[in-house]
Design a protein around this motif. Structure first.
Motif, PDB file in Angstrom:
ATOM      1  N   LEU A  83     -18.874 -52.352 -24.546  1.00  0.00           N
ATOM      2  CA  LEU A  83     -19.137 -52.597 -25.975  1.00  0.00           C
ATOM      3  C   LEU A  83     -20.403 -53.443 -26.127  1.00  0.00           C
ATOM      4  O   LEU A  83     -21.203 -53.222 -27.045  1.00  0.00           O
ATOM      5  CB  LEU A  83     -17.953 -53.300 -26.637  1.00  0.00           C
ATOM      6  CG  LEU A  83     -16.742 -52.409 -26.952  1.00  0.00           C
ATOM      7  CD1 LEU A  83     -15.889 -52.200 -25.726  1.00  0.00           C
ATOM      8  CD2 LEU A  83     -15.903 -52.994 -28.074  1.00  0.00           C
ATOM      9  N   ALA A  84     -20.570 -54.412 -25.228  1.00  0.00           N
ATOM     10  CA  ALA A  84     -21.775 -55.254 -25.274  1.00  0.00           C
ATOM     11  C   ALA A  84     -23.020 -54.379 -25.138  1.00  0.00           C
ATOM     12  O   ALA A  84     -24.030 -54.578 -25.838  1.00  0.00           O
ATOM     13  CB  ALA A  84     -21.727 -56.292 -24.152  1.00  0.00           C
ATOM     14  N   VAL A  85     -22.949 -53.368 -24.265  1.00  0.00           N
ATOM     15  CA  VAL A  85     -24.091 -52.468 -24.073  1.00  0.00           C
ATOM     16  C   VAL A  85     -24.372 -51.699 -25.371  1.00  0.00           C
ATOM     17  O   VAL A  85     -25.531 -51.494 -25.753  1.00  0.00           O
ATOM     18  CB  VAL A  85     -23.826 -51.510 -22.882  1.00  0.00           C
ATOM     19  CG1 VAL A  85     -24.856 -50.405 -22.816  1.00  0.00           C
ATOM     20  CG2 VAL A  85     -23.823 -52.310 -21.584  1.00  0.00           C
ATOM     21  N   GLY A  86     -23.316 -51.334 -26.080  1.00  0.00           N
ATOM     22  CA  GLY A  86     -23.490 -50.668 -27.381  1.00  0.00           C
ATOM     23  C   GLY A  86     -24.273 -51.558 -28.347  1.00  0.00           C
ATOM     24  O   GLY A  86     -25.115 -51.071 -29.109  1.00  0.00           O
ATOM     25  N   VAL A  87     -24.015 -52.868 -28.306  1.00  0.00           N
ATOM     26  CA  VAL A  87     -24.750 -53.800 -29.177  1.00  0.00           C
ATOM     27  C   VAL A  87     -26.244 -53.768 -28.824  1.00  0.00           C
ATOM     28  O   VAL A  87     -27.109 -53.738 -29.708  1.00  0.00           O
ATOM     29  CB  VAL A  87     -24.181 -55.243 -29.036  1.00  0.00           C
ATOM     30  CG1 VAL A  87     -25.083 -56.250 -29.732  1.00  0.00           C
ATOM     31  CG2 VAL A  87     -22.763 -55.309 -29.586  1.00  0.00           C
ATOM     32  N   ALA A  88     -26.556 -53.743 -27.530  1.00  0.00           N
ATOM     33  CA  ALA A  88     -27.971 -53.700 -27.112  1.00  0.00           C
ATOM     34  C   ALA A  88     -28.632 -52.419 -27.618  1.00  0.00           C
ATOM     35  O   ALA A  88     -29.778 -52.436 -28.094  1.00  0.00           O
ATOM     36  CB  ALA A  88     -28.073 -53.792 -25.586  1.00  0.00           C
ATOM     37  N   VAL A  89     -27.918 -51.300 -27.541  1.00  0.00           N
ATOM     38  CA  VAL A  89     -28.492 -50.027 -28.005  1.00  0.00           C
ATOM     39  C   VAL A  89     -28.761 -50.105 -29.513  1.00  0.00           C
ATOM     40  O   VAL A  89     -29.827 -49.702 -29.992  1.00  0.00           O
ATOM     41  CB  VAL A  89     -27.561 -48.831 -27.675  1.00  0.00           C
ATOM     42  CG1 VAL A  89     -28.114 -47.541 -28.271  1.00  0.00           C
ATOM     43  CG2 VAL A  89     -27.381 -48.689 -26.164  1.00  0.00           C
ATOM     44  N   MET A  90     -27.812 -50.675 -30.260  1.00  0.00           N
ATOM     45  CA  MET A  90     -28.013 -50.786 -31.715  1.00  0.00           C
ATOM     46  C   MET A  90     -29.216 -51.664 -32.034  1.00  0.00           C
ATOM     47  O   MET A  90     -29.982 -51.374 -32.954  1.00  0.00           O
ATOM     48  CB  MET A  90     -26.759 -51.365 -32.382  1.00  0.00           C
ATOM     49  CG  MET A  90     -25.572 -50.442 -32.442  1.00  0.00           C
ATOM     50  SD  MET A  90     -25.910 -48.814 -33.107  1.00  0.00           S
ATOM     51  CE  MET A  90     -26.562 -49.237 -34.689  1.00  0.00           C
ATOM     52  N   ARG A  91     -29.376 -52.764 -31.287  1.00  0.00           N
ATOM     53  CA  ARG A  91     -30.530 -53.645 -31.548  1.00  0.00           C
ATOM     54  C   ARG A  91     -31.835 -52.901 -31.293  1.00  0.00           C
ATOM     55  O   ARG A  91     -32.796 -53.040 -32.043  1.00  0.00           O
ATOM     56  CB  ARG A  91     -30.463 -54.866 -30.627  1.00  0.00           C
ATOM     57  CG  ARG A  91     -29.428 -55.878 -31.024  1.00  0.00           C
ATOM     58  CD  ARG A  91     -29.745 -57.122 -30.223  1.00  0.00           C
ATOM     59  NE  ARG A  91     -28.641 -58.042 -30.164  1.00  0.00           N
ATOM     60  CZ  ARG A  91     -28.616 -59.098 -29.349  1.00  0.00           C
ATOM     61  NH1 ARG A  91     -29.618 -59.333 -28.524  1.00  0.00           N
ATOM     62  NH2 ARG A  91     -27.593 -59.923 -29.344  1.00  0.00           N
ATOM     63  N   ALA A  92     -31.885 -52.110 -30.225  1.00  0.00           N
ATOM     64  CA  ALA A  92     -33.115 -51.356 -29.925  1.00  0.00           C
ATOM     65  C   ALA A  92     -33.371 -50.325 -31.024  1.00  0.00           C
ATOM     66  O   ALA A  92     -34.511 -50.144 -31.472  1.00  0.00           O
ATOM     67  CB  ALA A  92     -33.003 -50.679 -28.559  1.00  0.00           C
ATOM     68  N   LEU A  93     -32.317 -49.662 -31.486  1.00  0.00           N
ATOM     69  CA  LEU A  93     -32.493 -48.671 -32.562  1.00  0.00           C
ATOM     70  C   LEU A  93     -33.013 -49.341 -33.833  1.00  0.00           C
ATOM     71  O   LEU A  93     -33.894 -48.813 -34.509  1.00  0.00           O
ATOM     72  CB  LEU A  93     -31.155 -47.969 -32.856  1.00  0.00           C
ATOM     73  CG  LEU A  93     -30.674 -46.975 -31.802  1.00  0.00           C
ATOM     74  CD1 LEU A  93     -29.233 -46.545 -32.088  1.00  0.00           C
ATOM     75  CD2 LEU A  93     -31.581 -45.741 -31.760  1.00  0.00           C
TER      76      LEU A  93
END
Ligand code: BTN
Length: 321
Positions: free
Chosen positions: A152-162
């Motif tokens: 889930l933490a990795v999902g947060v990183a992807v959202m920040r990059a998007l």
């Protein structure tokens, strides 16, 4: 596909027509060799146009991944990563699982995955240049049991990059699918190794659709979306990979210090099913219904069921139409 076929694809990366004769001259081979090499590329799923009298063309062009470009976009964060670009491999996760002796921050990005893997034994389909597919080795002092919220933490990183590229309309589906209302934009596959009480290591695999040529859409068994549709000025793959890695370094540092609890609020901000009625299909074939209320500090899905609030750490979330 042999090395010469890849050189030919590089010559075709501008998306323009190149005659067989010109290609043969540039490569110092016969036209039959060009024909055979590019036929093998097509057999491997590369979408190539071949028109008599005009030659060959990659209809959507191709921006090759470039280690130096990625490093330039990484700036100060470049020292944290060791980047390798593979032209063609079955799966970047599978490959890094064979290389777990390598340092934390090792990145393997693939131009073409021939057997990309998804969660729950699914396949991940992508073509040449239409997706970003890479895996990253990250080491943790904590044990395997403390890695439960990592995906889930990795999902947060992807959202920040998007967010950095003004991507509209993307959100997170538990545990870590990246969705828009048109379909799946990306996914995360985490495979961890190590001791229950530490240290541990994770191979973090991420796939993001950058564009969706018809040939890829046909192969995917669910609605899909792509970066070039949700960003007004979509970033190139090298720039987007660098942005993802920068955000991953920040998020993974935070995760190592304070666990998923510190990132939970951000995950919930992007939760596409928050306060919606969903059902959870469990691995044993049973189904649980309830209202999605968010996630716990260790990344479990919290559902309000007829029996009260319940937490789940497995299953596939769906909605009835
Ligand atoms: C999912 O949504 O089920 C997860 C998809 C993960 C795909 C990525 S692409 C790079 C890495 N290599 C793989 O074989 N899978 C992951």
């Amino acid at each position: 596909m042999n090395g010469r076929a890849w050189q030919l694809l590089h010559l075709l990366s501008d998306g323009e027509f190149h005659s067989g004769e010109d290609l043969a001259r540039e490569m110092d081979v016969s036209r039959a060799t060009v024909f055979n090499d590019l036929s093998s590329a097509m057999e491997e799923g590369v979408q190539l146009q071949r028109i008599r009298g005009r030659g060959y063309r990659l209809p959507h062009g191709w921006q090759p991944l470039d280690k130096n470009d990625i490093g330039r976009f990484l700036g100060d964060s470049a020292a944290r990563f060791a980047i390798e670009v593979a032209l063609q491999i079955p799966s970047s996760n599978t490959e890094l699982l064979r290389r777990t002796g390598m340092q934390s921050g090792t990145v393997l990005a693939a131009e073409l995955q021939t057997a990309g893997r998804g969660r729950l034994g699914r396949q991940w389909h992508s073509g040449l240049g239409n997706a970003l597919t890479f895996s990253l080795i990250w080491r943790f002092d904590c044990g395997l049991n403390a890695l439960s919220g990592l995906s889930l933490a990795v999902g947060v990183a992807v959202m920040r990059a998007l967010d950095r590229f003004g991507a509209k309309d993307a959100g997170l589906k538990w545990p870590n699918d990246i969705l828009t209302r048109h379909g799946k934009l990306g996914g995360v596959l985490i495979e961890a190794q190590g001791d229950m009480y530490g240290p541990s290591l994770a191979v973090i695999g991420i796939g993001i659709n950058c564009s969706l040529p018809a040939v890829v859409t046909r192969a995917i068994d669910q609605p899909a979306d792509a970066l070039d549709r949700i960003c007004e000025n979509p970033p190139g793959r090298n720039e987007f990979l660098a942005a993802l890695l920068r955000e991953l370094a920040l998020v993974l540092d935070e995760f190592s210090r304070n666990g998923f609890a510190a990132l939970r609020g951000q995950w919930e901000e992007h939760h596409v099913h928050r306060n919606s009625r969903v059902f959870l299909s469990m691995p044993d074939g049973t189904e649980v219904g309830g209202i999605a209320r968010g996630v716990s500090d260790s990344g479990e899905l919290v559902l309000e069921t007829a029996q009260g609030l319940r937490r789940y750490n497995a299953g596939e979330v769906g909605m009835r139409s």
